[in-house]
Design an enzyme around this catalytic site. Structure first.
Site, PDB file in Angstrom:
ATOM      1  N   GLY A  79       0.757  -1.249   0.000  1.00 54.81           N
ATOM      2  CA  GLY A  79       0.000   0.000   0.000  1.00 54.81           C
ATOM      3  C   GLY A  79       0.783   1.293   0.000  1.00 54.81           C
TER       4      GLY A  79
ATOM      5  CD  GLU B  68       0.068  -9.263   1.548  1.00 52.89           C
ATOM      6  OE1 GLU B  68      -0.756  -8.526   0.964  1.00 52.89           O
ATOM      7  OE2 GLU B  68      -0.277 -10.219   2.240  1.00 52.89           O
ATOM      8  N   PRO B  69       4.579  -5.364  -0.249  1.00 57.39           N
ATOM      9  CG  PRO B  69       6.804  -4.656  -0.031  1.00 57.39           C
ATOM     10  CD  PRO B  69       5.841  -5.698   0.453  1.00 57.39           C
ATOM     11  N   GLY B  70       4.184  -3.723  -3.366  1.00 56.93           N
ATOM     12  CA  GLY B  70       4.297  -3.875  -4.815  1.00 56.93           C
ATOM     13  C   GLY B  70       4.796  -2.576  -5.438  1.00 56.93           C
ATOM     14  NE  ARG B  71       0.689   2.303  -6.043  1.00 55.11           N
ATOM     15  CZ  ARG B  71      -0.243   2.239  -6.998  1.00 55.11           C
ATOM     16  NH1 ARG B  71      -0.035   2.782  -8.155  1.00 55.11           N
ATOM     17  NH2 ARG B  71      -1.394   1.649  -6.757  1.00 55.11           N
TER      18      ARG B  71
ATOM     19  CE1 TYR C  87      -0.626  -3.510  -8.990  1.00 54.79           C
ATOM     20  CE2 TYR C  87       0.341  -1.505  -8.106  1.00 54.79           C
ATOM     21  CZ  TYR C  87      -0.125  -2.791  -7.922  1.00 54.79           C
ATOM     22  OH  TYR C  87      -0.096  -3.356  -6.671  1.00 54.79           O
TER      23      TYR C  87
ATOM     24  NE  ARG D  63      -1.329   2.951 -12.033  1.00 53.26           N
ATOM     25  CZ  ARG D  63      -1.338   4.112 -11.454  1.00 53.26           C
ATOM     26  NH1 ARG D  63      -0.724   5.129 -11.998  1.00 53.26           N
ATOM     27  NH2 ARG D  63      -1.934   4.295 -10.291  1.00 53.26           N
TER      28      ARG D  63
ATOM     29  CB  CYS E 157     -10.351   3.695 -32.546  1.00 57.94           C
ATOM     30  SG  CYS E 157      -9.195   3.569 -33.899  1.00 57.94           S
ATOM     31  CD  GLU E 158     -11.801   3.039 -25.838  1.00 56.42           C
ATOM     32  OE1 GLU E 158     -12.415   3.523 -24.887  1.00 56.42           O
ATOM     33  OE2 GLU E 158     -11.845   1.836 -26.140  1.00 56.42           O
TER      34      GLU E 158
HETATM   35  N1  LLP Z   1      -1.479  -7.066  -1.057  1.00 60.13           N
HETATM   36  C1  LLP Z   1      -2.741  -7.149  -1.506  1.00 60.13           C
HETATM   37  C2  LLP Z   1      -3.651  -8.099  -0.882  1.00 60.13           C
HETATM   38  C3  LLP Z   1      -3.167  -6.327  -2.574  1.00 60.13           C
HETATM   39  O1  LLP Z   1      -4.417  -6.407  -2.995  1.00 60.13           O
HETATM   40  C4  LLP Z   1      -2.251  -5.415  -3.161  1.00 60.13           C
HETATM   41  C5  LLP Z   1      -2.644  -4.557  -4.291  1.00 60.13           C
HETATM   42  C6  LLP Z   1      -0.935  -5.387  -2.670  1.00 60.13           C
HETATM   43  C7  LLP Z   1      -0.590  -6.212  -1.611  1.00 60.13           C
HETATM   44  C8  LLP Z   1       0.122  -4.481  -3.243  1.00 60.13           C
HETATM   45  O2  LLP Z   1      -0.192  -3.149  -3.004  1.00 60.13           O
HETATM   46  P1  LLP Z   1       0.857  -1.991  -3.384  1.00 60.13           P
HETATM   47  O3  LLP Z   1       2.012  -2.094  -2.434  1.00 60.13           O
HETATM   48  O4  LLP Z   1       1.248  -2.177  -4.780  1.00 60.13           O
HETATM   49  O5  LLP Z   1       0.075  -0.734  -3.176  1.00 60.13           O
HETATM   50  N2  LLP Z   1      -3.838  -1.427 -10.511  1.00 60.13           N
HETATM   51  C9  LLP Z   1      -3.824  -0.413  -9.492  1.00 60.13           C
HETATM   52  C10 LLP Z   1      -3.349  -0.924  -8.152  1.00 60.13           C
HETATM   53  C11 LLP Z   1      -4.134  -2.110  -7.635  1.00 60.13           C
HETATM   54  C12 LLP Z   1      -3.623  -2.640  -6.318  1.00 60.13           C
HETATM   55  C13 LLP Z   1      -4.291  -3.909  -5.961  1.00 60.13           C
HETATM   56  N3  LLP Z   1      -3.822  -4.581  -4.782  1.00 60.13           N
HETATM   57  C14 LLP Z   1      -3.005   0.777  -9.981  1.00 60.13           C
HETATM   58  O6  LLP Z   1      -2.544   0.775 -11.133  1.00 60.13           O
HETATM   59  O7  LLP Z   1      -2.837   1.756  -9.258  1.00 60.13           O
END
Ligand code: LLP
Length: 423
Positions: free
Chosen positions: A246, A281-284, A379, A320, A350-351
């Site tokens: 998050g 669980e970091p992604g972004r 993402y 996005r 085309c949109e």
């Molecule tokens: N854990 C769970 C259970 C999640 O649902 C998510 C993201 C994460 C971890 C990773 O979160 P982060 O650290 O990346 O914020 N497509 C969207 C973002 C969707 C996020 C969904 N869940 C975008 O492009 O902003």
């Protein structure tokens, strides 16, 4: 230094030419073509290490949320650094195992795991399932029984914290489909005791994505920790707390990327003395600022009093802006000085929703000029599609002064793979 303003330290101008680490983006575009995603391995590792090192000796596991970017090269880079992984599907499990990820460091999240996916995860020997409903607990128990094994689980609780983010990616309120209401969760743990093949050892939460202020994340952590105290008082052997992902990154010039290390220190202070392992669980926050989408200008056009820069990347490559009205910085690959132009940067799809940026002030942009769409390491590619029968772009990984294509641009043959025309 332009580029720095989005926290994108890997992307800097050297003699007016935008580089990713020590590689000129123009060189990559010339050889790999456009559109093309370019990622800095150095930045990805730096962000992962920021999490890992801030925990220090305190028991922890950083599970990269691979939904943000699941390229095999990035997964193996992180696996090599010791990362765990947060997966949400059988496909993600397949990818992470292909990349050499350690199954014992995998957590499986998601509200709709199928029996097949659960069984594959049991077979692989993952660390834990993050469960979101009682029927899911019953299914995991039954499948574990068939394999004569015990499955570790954590209930994903919903701490009912307001996360200030786009409403599509906020997940921690009671009205959302995610998790189990904290007030019901104790009863769910009690009933789950009847499942002999489950190890009820964790509690997890995730309240939303792209949070620029860690305060709601810490508020959620406090609520989860108080809940763990209650469970332990009832005899549950809770060993780990998962606080989800998050943490946001700066996309717009006035935004400031929250410091990973500071956030982890705050979490550490909260779990100190509790004999509890923390998983995240970091992604972004690991990959977003490590990537750009390289695109070439095709045309300039003026219509209805508006300027348009038409580029070869479109909403199928980066959705996005269209989906979340997201802002992505745009840097010219050859520095052309101060902004003189106010334009929409749009793709060939085309949109009208196909735009990369609207009413953006840019330096002069001419046909043939390369642009870097910033902060697209997370993402970006993973949400790409072949809409308008456009081939998905190539992906490139830069390591210091060298670079390689880590996903080939799709071919026309890829576009129709598996399709069967009528005789
Ligand atoms: N854990 C769970 C259970 C999640 O649902 C998510 C993201 C994460 C971890 C990773 O979160 P982060 O650290 O990346 O914020 N497509 C969207 C973002 C969707 C996020 C969904 N869940 C975008 O492009 O902003």
């Amino acid at each position: 230094m332009p580029g720095m303003e989005w926290g994108m330290n890997a992307f800097t101008y050297k003699e007016h030419a935008l580089h990713c680490d020590n590689v000129a983006l123009a060189e990559i575009a010339a050889r790999a073509g456009t559109p093309c995603y370019v990622y800095s391995a150095g930045t990805i590792l730096e962000n992962y290490h920021a999490y890992d090192e801030a925990f220090g000796e305190s028991p922890h596991l950083v599970c990269y949320a691979m939904k943000a970017n699941g390229n095999l090269a990035i997964l193996s880079l992180l696996a090599g650094a010791g990362a765990g992984f947060d997966i949400v599907s059988g496909g993600e499990l397949f990818r992470v195992l292909k990349a050499g990820g350690d199954p014992a460091k995998i957590v499986f999240s998601g509200v709709g795991k199928t029996a097949q996916e659960i069984d594959e995860a049991l077979a692989a020997g993952i660390f834990s399932f993050h469960c979101e409903s009682e029927p899911e607990l019953a299914l995991i128990d039954a499948l574990a029984h068939r394999r004569r094994m015990k499955a570790r689980v954590a209930l994903r609780v919903n701490p009912d914290v307001e996360a200030d983010t786009h409403h599509y990616i906020s997940t921690g309120r009671l009205a959302h489909k995610f998790g189990i209401d904290l007030t019901d969760a104790e009863g769910v743990y009690e009933r789950a005791r009847q499942h002999p093949n489950l190890l009820l050892e964790g509690v997890s939460c995730h309240i939303g994505s792209k949070l620029m202020d860690p305060a709601p994340l810490l508020e959620a952590a406090d609520r989860v920790l108080a809940f763990i105290d209650r469970l332990r008082a009832k005899g549950f052997d809770i060993q780990y707390a998962d606080f989800g992902g998050g943490l946001g990154v700066a996309y717009e010039p006035e935004e400031v990327t929250p410091a990973i290390r500071e956030y982890v220190h705050q979490l550490k202070a909260r779990v100190q003395g509790r004999n509890l392992r923390v998983t995240l669980e970091p992604g972004r926050s690991i990959v977003a600022a490590a990537g750009v989408l390289l695109t070439k200008t095709l045309y300039r056009k003026k219509t209805g009093g508006k300027e348009f820069v038409i580029v070869d990347a479109a909403m199928n490559d980066l959705i996005r802006p269209a989906l979340y009205s997201a802002y992505h910085g745009i840097l010219p690959v050859r520095d052309r000085g101060a902004p003189t132009l106010l334009a929409d940067v749009v793709g060939p799809v085309c949109e009208t929703g196909d735009f990369i940026a609207r009413d953006r002030s840019l330096p002069e942009v001419l046909p043939g000029d390369l642009l870097a769409v910033c902060t697209t390491g997370a993402y970006g590619f993973v949400q790409s599609s072949t809409y308008n029968a456009r081939r998905r772009p190539a992906e490139v990984l830069v390591e210091g002064a060298s670079w390689r294509v880590v996903r080939e641009r799709e071919t026309y043959a890829d576009l129709i793979r598996g399709e069967v025309p009528l005789p």
